[in-house]
Design an enzyme around this catalytic site. Structure first.
Site, PDB file in Angstrom:
ATOM      1  N   HIS A 143       0.856  -1.184   0.000  1.00 52.54           N
ATOM      2  CA  HIS A 143       0.000   0.000   0.000  1.00 52.54           C
ATOM      3  C   HIS A 143       0.892   1.233   0.000  1.00 52.54           C
ATOM      4  O   HIS A 143       1.939   1.233   0.635  1.00 52.54           O
ATOM      5  CB  HIS A 143      -0.919   0.012   1.232  1.00 52.54           C
ATOM      6  CG  HIS A 143      -2.073   0.944   1.069  1.00 52.54           C
ATOM      7  ND1 HIS A 143      -1.982   2.286   1.353  1.00 52.54           N
ATOM      8  CD2 HIS A 143      -3.327   0.725   0.620  1.00 52.54           C
ATOM      9  CE1 HIS A 143      -3.140   2.849   1.080  1.00 52.54           C
ATOM     10  NE2 HIS A 143      -3.975   1.926   0.632  1.00 52.54           N
ATOM     11  N   ASP A 171      -8.066  -5.120  -0.116  1.00 50.48           N
ATOM     12  CA  ASP A 171      -8.589  -5.856  -1.267  1.00 50.48           C
ATOM     13  C   ASP A 171      -8.237  -7.324  -1.262  1.00 50.48           C
ATOM     14  O   ASP A 171      -8.804  -8.110  -2.013  1.00 50.48           O
ATOM     15  CB  ASP A 171      -8.082  -5.217  -2.562  1.00 50.48           C
ATOM     16  CG  ASP A 171      -8.756  -3.893  -2.782  1.00 50.48           C
ATOM     17  OD1 ASP A 171      -9.944  -3.800  -2.446  1.00 50.48           O
ATOM     18  OD2 ASP A 171      -8.100  -2.958  -3.256  1.00 50.48           O
TER      19      ASP A 171
HETATM   20  N1  ACO Z   1       4.321  -7.674  -4.950  1.00 51.47           N
HETATM   21  C1  ACO Z   1       5.679  -7.687  -5.101  1.00 51.47           C
HETATM   22  N2  ACO Z   1       6.469  -6.612  -4.930  1.00 51.47           N
HETATM   23  C2  ACO Z   1       5.888  -5.452  -4.624  1.00 51.47           C
HETATM   24  C3  ACO Z   1       4.491  -5.347  -4.460  1.00 51.47           C
HETATM   25  C4  ACO Z   1       3.707  -6.505  -4.623  1.00 51.47           C
HETATM   26  N3  ACO Z   1       2.376  -6.455  -4.482  1.00 51.47           N
HETATM   27  N4  ACO Z   1       4.174  -4.072  -4.147  1.00 51.47           N
HETATM   28  C5  ACO Z   1       5.345  -3.388  -4.103  1.00 51.47           C
HETATM   29  N5  ACO Z   1       6.381  -4.230  -4.392  1.00 51.47           N
HETATM   30  C6  ACO Z   1       7.805  -3.876  -4.365  1.00 51.47           C
HETATM   31  C7  ACO Z   1       8.207  -3.047  -5.569  1.00 51.47           C
HETATM   32  O1  ACO Z   1       8.654  -3.847  -6.638  1.00 51.47           O
HETATM   33  C8  ACO Z   1       9.313  -2.200  -4.964  1.00 51.47           C
HETATM   34  O2  ACO Z   1      10.466  -3.003  -4.867  1.00 51.47           O
HETATM   35  P1  ACO Z   1      11.948  -2.329  -5.007  1.00 51.47           P
HETATM   36  O3  ACO Z   1      12.079  -1.394  -3.834  1.00 51.47           O
HETATM   37  O4  ACO Z   1      12.891  -3.492  -4.939  1.00 51.47           O
HETATM   38  O5  ACO Z   1      11.968  -1.628  -6.328  1.00 51.47           O
HETATM   39  C9  ACO Z   1       8.842  -1.938  -3.549  1.00 51.47           C
HETATM   40  O6  ACO Z   1       7.994  -3.053  -3.224  1.00 51.47           O
HETATM   41  C10 ACO Z   1       8.054  -0.636  -3.391  1.00 51.47           C
HETATM   42  O7  ACO Z   1       6.986  -0.643  -4.347  1.00 51.47           O
HETATM   43  P2  ACO Z   1       6.367   0.660  -5.018  1.00 51.47           P
HETATM   44  O8  ACO Z   1       5.699   0.285  -6.300  1.00 51.47           O
HETATM   45  O9  ACO Z   1       7.411   1.742  -5.081  1.00 51.47           O
HETATM   46  O10 ACO Z   1       5.305   1.049  -3.920  1.00 51.47           O
HETATM   47  P3  ACO Z   1       4.124   2.060  -4.109  1.00 51.47           P
HETATM   48  O11 ACO Z   1       3.841   2.633  -2.773  1.00 51.47           O
HETATM   49  O12 ACO Z   1       4.378   3.013  -5.227  1.00 51.47           O
HETATM   50  O13 ACO Z   1       2.922   1.120  -4.610  1.00 51.47           O
HETATM   51  C11 ACO Z   1       1.044  -0.289  -4.664  1.00 51.47           C
HETATM   52  C12 ACO Z   1       1.874   0.716  -3.832  1.00 51.47           C
HETATM   53  C13 ACO Z   1       0.658   0.309  -6.028  1.00 51.47           C
HETATM   54  C14 ACO Z   1      -0.253  -0.600  -3.901  1.00 51.47           C
HETATM   55  C15 ACO Z   1       1.894  -1.584  -4.852  1.00 51.47           C
HETATM   56  O14 ACO Z   1       2.256  -2.145  -3.610  1.00 51.47           O
HETATM   57  C16 ACO Z   1       1.162  -2.640  -5.714  1.00 51.47           C
HETATM   58  O15 ACO Z   1       1.280  -2.600  -6.951  1.00 51.47           O
HETATM   59  N6  ACO Z   1       0.419  -3.596  -5.060  1.00 51.47           N
HETATM   60  C17 ACO Z   1      -0.360  -4.578  -5.769  1.00 51.47           C
HETATM   61  C18 ACO Z   1      -1.676  -3.960  -6.259  1.00 51.47           C
HETATM   62  C19 ACO Z   1      -2.657  -3.707  -5.127  1.00 51.47           C
HETATM   63  O16 ACO Z   1      -2.894  -4.569  -4.267  1.00 51.47           O
HETATM   64  N7  ACO Z   1      -3.277  -2.508  -5.155  1.00 51.47           N
HETATM   65  C20 ACO Z   1      -4.301  -2.130  -4.156  1.00 51.47           C
HETATM   66  C21 ACO Z   1      -3.913  -0.945  -3.352  1.00 51.47           C
HETATM   67  S1  ACO Z   1      -5.072  -0.706  -2.056  1.00 51.47           S
HETATM   68  C22 ACO Z   1      -6.370   0.092  -2.706  1.00 51.47           C
HETATM   69  O17 ACO Z   1      -6.344   0.715  -3.733  1.00 51.47           O
HETATM   70  C23 ACO Z   1      -7.621   0.006  -1.971  1.00 51.47           C
END
Ligand code: ACO
Length: 438
Positions: free
Chosen positions: A316, A373
């Protein structure tokens, strides 16, 4: 729980100094009741000629708001100061919608008036049905919802003077009231069932379930556990401060657009898998994993950046320890499956996945926990709601938050048209070359 007095290190500084291009500028520091201090950079371009760069707005507050507070590190979510855990246990979605809109919990008389008003605005104009019937039979319900809400702007534009608080309030009530009717209409159209009119003798959530599932051939037995679970999900999803869809509603609202068009834009932003579309993506992912034995390979794939695969329902932008909504929902998931007698192999996969990810260094180091979710999709599935409707369910609940933010923005003395800057990376000036010389 955070206190409403700033800590001593927060009160320690009143301004920040930024040095850029040889000149120094003192920037005031603004504070809300709770949360991080904010450096007000509005005068930066004038005094230094510089803009700031913050893709994804990870460090930028775009407005002041008194609606929702989140402390991502502590796992705190409050609507108008009330902790989500208390609202989840003691309130109802409609009461929460009132709270978000008005700022205070209603008295019994205020709630009764609000309920009555919402109930009597649930009907769709008959021309809406004709509009709905223009969609292809297999259109995604989110595509239909965007279109239908956008079309509301054309149905009510004559009765909407944005300078009149009563007309603004009525637009908000209409949205909260009609979104479930439209959502159920989209679903029934997509499966070829006749539309069901909203029943005034039912409460908000039961009314929606009735419009979704009642068929002319037999009466529908509404199940209390289904209504309870859905009401809880709606409460948890009702608002989440400046998320992508709410920010979109505010950005469109900042231009003075019609509120129905603003909310249609919010629905479009919610649709993406990085936001509200995640609950649909979670179920798809759990289906693909298939059985608990495949969980480890899914974890390994999610850790491999080359794969382009992420664990849907994990991580998140704001909650970096745990999502308080996921904690509440996890309990409800077991209750719903138990009471409805559903034994779902996907739950087994989900639990195994959660357990494995929480133990894995990759997820621990990056503070990736199950979000709301992760479980909501499993509950929706147990209630018989089809996967492509999951994000629509989210939109029904979030409408309460969207309208509250839109209303707040309309009277915000600081509100200006939203207009971000950019770092231009294209060509510097060059001369046009005629087509015969290229
Ligand atoms: N699975 C694997 N790796 C992940 C995931 C995941 N679900 N989420 C983040 N990471 C990793 C990224 O690759 C990144 O790794 P790095 O530091 O080695 O490059 C690190 O964790 C940070 O990730 P970011 O994308 O920079 O985090 P951000 O805060 O921008 O993204 C987000 C948050 C979009 C929710 C992300 O975690 C994601 O894509 N999750 C899956 C989709 C999801 O569940 N979305 C629902 C959000 S809740 C809502 O809307 C109600």
């Amino acid at each position: 729980m955070p206190s409403d007095t700033p800590s001593s290190d927060q009160t320690a500084f009143q301004q920040a100094t930024l040095t850029a291009g040889g000149s120094s500028v003192a920037l005031p520091v603004d504070r809300g009741t709770l949360g991080n201090p904010c450096i007000d950079i509005a005068k930066l371009p004038k005094e230094t000629g510089c803009f700031t760069y913050d893709p994804g707005f990870t460090a930028t507050a775009a407005c002041k708001s008194a609606i929702t507070y989140i402390d991502g590190d502590a796992g705190v979510l409050m609507y108008r100061g009330y902790p989500i855990e208390q609202l989840a246990k003691q309130s109802s979605f409609l009461e929460v919608a009132y709270l978000l809109m008005h700022g205070e919990l209603p008295s019994a008389a205020e709630f009764s008036n609000f309920d009555n008003e919402v109930t009597h605005h649930t009907m769709m104009h008959e021309a809406f049905r004709t509009f709905l019937f223009g969609f292809r039979h297999d259109a995604h319900p989110m595509a239909m919802l965007v279109g239908m809400l956008g079309s509301m702007a054309s149905f009510y534009h004559n009765t909407l003077d944005l300078d009149d608080p009563e007309q603004r309030r009525l637009a908000a009530v209409r949205l909260i009231a009609k979104v479930p009717t439209i959502a159920a209409g989209c679903y029934r159209y997509s499966i070829g069932w006749p539309m069901r009119y909203p029943k005034n003798n039912l409460e908000y959530v039961d009314r929606f379930l009735h419009m979704m599932f009642e068929v002319p051939s037999e009466p529908l037995a509404l199940k209390p556990v289904a209504a309870r679970a859905l009401d809880l999900l709606f409460i948890l999803h009702a608002d989440h401060e400046q998320n992508a869809s709410t920010s979109t509603v505010r950005l469109v609202g900042s231009t003075g657009s019609n509120p129905y068009a603003c909310v249609a834009a919010g629905v479009a932003a919610l649709w993406g898998p990085a936001h509200g579309g995640a609950n649909e993506a979670v179920l798809k992912m759990l289906g693909e994993i298939g059985k608990p034995g495949n969980v480890q390979s899914a974890i390994d794939k999610a850790k491999d950046k080359e794969s382009g695969f992420r664990l849907m329902g994990f991580g998140h932008r704001v909650y970096k320890n745990f999502d308080p909504r996921a904690k509440i929902i996890r309990e409800m998931t077991h209750q719903v499956l138990g009471e409805l007698g559903v034994s779902d192999p996907m739950l087994e996969v989900a639990l195994k996945l959660e357990e494995a990810a929480l133990k894995d260094d990759y997820f621990i180091q990056r503070k990736l926990y199950p979000n709301v979710d992760f479980y909501s999709g499993i509950i929706y599935k147990a209630l018989g709601i089809p996967t492509e409707m999951f994000t629509v369910m989210f939109a029904i609940a979030r409408t309460a938050g969207w309208v509250a933010h839109w209303l707040e923005q309309q009277t915000d003395p600081d509100a200006r048209i939203g207009r971000p800057r950019q770092i231009y990376t294209g060509y510097a000036e060059r001369d046009y070359v005629g087509i015969d010389k290229r």
